[in-house]
Design a protein around this motif. Structure first.
Motif, short mmCIF file in Angstrom:
data_model
loop_
_atom_site.label_atom_id
_atom_site.label_comp_id
_atom_site.label_asym_id
_atom_site.label_seq_id
_atom_site.Cartn_x
_atom_site.Cartn_y
_atom_site.Cartn_z
N ALA A 169 0.81 -1.22 0.00
CA ALA A 169 0.00 0.00 0.00
C ALA A 169 0.84 1.27 0.00
CB ALA A 169 -0.92 0.00 1.22
N LEU A 170 2.08 1.18 0.46
CA LEU A 170 2.89 2.38 0.67
C LEU A 170 3.11 3.24 -0.57
CD1 LEU A 170 4.55 4.05 2.65
CD2 LEU A 170 6.50 2.55 2.19
N PRO A 171 3.44 2.68 -1.74
CA PRO A 171 3.69 3.56 -2.89
C PRO A 171 2.50 4.44 -3.25
CG PRO A 171 4.55 1.36 -3.32
CD PRO A 171 3.75 1.26 -2.06
N GLY A 172 1.29 3.88 -3.21
CA GLY A 172 0.11 4.68 -3.52
C GLY A 172 -0.16 5.75 -2.49
N MET A 173 0.01 5.42 -1.22
CA MET A 173 -0.19 6.41 -0.16
C MET A 173 0.84 7.54 -0.30
SD MET A 173 -0.87 4.10 3.24
CE MET A 173 -2.28 3.00 3.39
N ARG A 174 2.06 7.16 -0.56
CA ARG A 174 3.13 8.15 -0.69
C ARG A 174 2.86 9.08 -1.87
NH1 ARG A 174 8.43 5.12 -0.82
NH2 ARG A 174 7.66 4.53 -2.88
N ALA A 175 2.40 8.54 -2.98
CA ALA A 175 2.14 9.35 -4.17
C ALA A 175 1.01 10.34 -3.94
CB ALA A 175 1.80 8.44 -5.35
N GLN A 176 0.00 9.95 -3.16
CA GLN A 176 -1.14 10.85 -2.95
C GLN A 176 -0.97 11.73 -1.71
OE1 GLN A 176 -4.44 8.15 -2.68
NE2 GLN A 176 -4.13 7.67 -0.52
N GLY A 177 0.08 11.48 -0.93
CA GLY A 177 0.35 12.31 0.24
C GLY A 177 -0.65 12.13 1.37
N TRP A 178 -1.22 10.94 1.46
CA TRP A 178 -2.22 10.67 2.52
C TRP A 178 -2.33 9.16 2.71
CZ3 TRP A 178 -6.54 8.23 4.22
CH2 TRP A 178 -7.31 8.84 5.24
N GLY A 179 -2.41 8.75 3.95
CA GLY A 179 -2.60 7.33 4.21
C GLY A 179 -2.81 7.06 5.69
N ARG A 180 -3.43 5.93 5.97
CA ARG A 180 -3.67 5.51 7.34
C ARG A 180 -3.32 4.02 7.47
NH1 ARG A 180 -3.91 10.23 7.73
NH2 ARG A 180 -5.60 11.55 8.56
N ILE A 181 -2.50 3.71 8.45
CA ILE A 181 -2.18 2.32 8.78
C ILE A 181 -2.54 2.11 10.24
CG2 ILE A 181 -0.37 0.57 8.96
CD1 ILE A 181 1.12 2.21 6.75
N ILE A 182 -3.33 1.09 10.50
CA ILE A 182 -3.75 0.77 11.87
C ILE A 182 -3.37 -0.67 12.15
CG2 ILE A 182 -5.69 0.58 13.46
CD1 ILE A 182 -7.15 2.68 11.75
N ASN A 183 -2.58 -0.87 13.18
CA ASN A 183 -2.17 -2.20 13.60
C ASN A 183 -2.95 -2.59 14.86
OD1 ASN A 183 -0.19 -2.45 11.57
ND2 ASN A 183 1.29 -1.34 12.81
N ILE A 184 -3.59 -3.75 14.84
CA ILE A 184 -4.32 -4.22 16.01
C ILE A 184 -3.37 -5.05 16.86
CG2 ILE A 184 -6.35 -5.44 16.84
CD1 ILE A 184 -6.94 -2.91 15.15
N THR A 185 -3.06 -4.54 18.03
CA THR A 185 -2.14 -5.24 18.94
C THR A 185 -2.97 -5.91 20.05
OG1 THR A 185 -1.71 -3.19 20.18
CG2 THR A 185 -0.23 -3.74 18.35
N SER A 186 -2.57 -5.77 21.30
CA SER A 186 -3.28 -6.48 22.36
C SER A 186 -2.80 -6.00 23.72
CB SER A 186 -3.02 -8.00 22.25
OG SER A 186 -3.53 -8.69 23.37
N ILE A 187 -3.71 -6.00 24.69
CA ILE A 187 -3.27 -5.67 26.05
C ILE A 187 -2.48 -6.80 26.69
CG2 ILE A 187 -5.14 -4.03 26.44
CD1 ILE A 187 -6.38 -6.14 28.35
N THR A 188 -2.40 -7.96 26.02
CA THR A 188 -1.54 -9.02 26.56
C THR A 188 -0.07 -8.59 26.61
OG1 THR A 188 -1.27 -10.07 24.38
CG2 THR A 188 -3.09 -10.85 25.77
N LEU A 189 0.27 -7.54 25.90
CA LEU A 189 1.63 -7.02 25.96
C LEU A 189 2.01 -6.53 27.36
CD1 LEU A 189 1.91 -5.03 22.61
CD2 LEU A 189 3.28 -6.98 23.29
N THR A 190 1.01 -6.28 28.19
CA THR A 190 1.32 -5.80 29.54
C THR A 190 1.83 -6.92 30.44
OG1 THR A 190 -0.98 -6.16 30.28
CG2 THR A 190 -0.43 -3.99 29.37
N GLY A 191 1.76 -8.17 29.97
CA GLY A 191 2.36 -9.27 30.70
C GLY A 191 1.46 -9.99 31.68
N GLY A 192 0.16 -9.79 31.59
CA GLY A 192 -0.74 -10.38 32.56
C GLY A 192 -1.30 -11.74 32.19
#
Length: 250
Positions: free
Chosen positions: A125-148
């Protein structure tokens, strides 16, 4: 609801769990949504729940994200004629057992779905976003990263990698008008919870841990995704938003 008319969104693993409701809301907001998901039953459910007047903007593609050549070929086709405005890296697998019982092959499979697919989709997706000067990337992570949580080492490792990518991509892509953010869902009543051997005890733990005393629902995640996709969020990047009822606080 944010107006997403004309926005073209690639959304992995969007047919089930938290993705189903979000996809419907993105369509209702005017977006074109390209869903990559291999669960045929959940795909059929998403199609059935999509209002007839919105179906033309839903493109549901059954895809094995671990088949890297096939995924790359598909992405090449999708980006040939028109840019992707946003990528939501949501697909994940969630095995649970003690660390020493995972084979290297099992750990590699989790990484392939949860991280490498995100790398491939974002790179496409990056080349098209870069060419148009606009883009959104959202990564779904997790609260499990807190170690619980125990017995989730490959999953937690993969979500840690996604959080690192969020920050690194945000730094590198910002000069092109592209924002990159992460959303860390808390405990939501989805199929993923079936790995817990004591559902009643787990539900009690959730209520004890959260500041807000109700279960999360998919609309909570959909609202945060819509915000990060909006123009109003254009000055926010490299951030991680916990949507967990106040389970974790930073």
């Amino acid at each position: 609801m944010s107006n997403l008319t004309g926005r073209r969104i690639l959304y992995t693993g969007a047919s089930g769990g938290l993705g189903h409701e979000t996809t419907l809301q993105l369509l209702a907001a005017g977006a074109e949504v390209i869903v990559l998901d291999r669960d045929a039953r959940k795909n059929e459910s998403l199609i059935a729940d999509t209002p007839a007047d919105l179906k033309a903007r839903l493109h549901l593609i059954e895809c094995d994200l671990t088949d890297k050549p096939a995924l790359q070929s598909l992405l090449d086709q999708l980006t040939t004629t028109r840019a992707l405005d946003a990528v939501i890296n949501n697909a994940a697998i969630y095995p649970s057992k003690p660390f020493e019982e995972y084979s290297l092959e099992e750990q590699a499979l989790v990484h392939a779905v949860n991280v490498e697919a995100a790398l491939i989709c974002t790179r496409a997706a990056l080349p098209g976003m870069r060419a148009q000067g606009w883009g959104r990337i959202i990564n779904i992570t997790s609260i499990t990263l807190t170690g619980g949580w125990e017995n989730l080492v490959p999953y937690v490792q993969s979500k840690g990698a996604l959080l690192g990518l969020t920050r690194a991509w945000a730094r590198e892509f910002g000069k092109w008008g592209i924002t990159v953010n992460a959303i860390a869902p808390g405990a939501f009543p989805t199929d993923a919870e079936k790995i817990h051997p004591d559902p009643v005890g787990y539900a009690a733990r959730i209520m004890d841990s959260q500041a807000i005393k109700r279960r999360g629902h998919p609309g909570d995640i959909a609202a945060s995704i819509r915000f990060f996709l909006s123009d109003e969020a254009g000055f926010i990047t490299g951030q991680s938003l916990a949507v967990d009822g106040g389970w974790t606080m930073h």
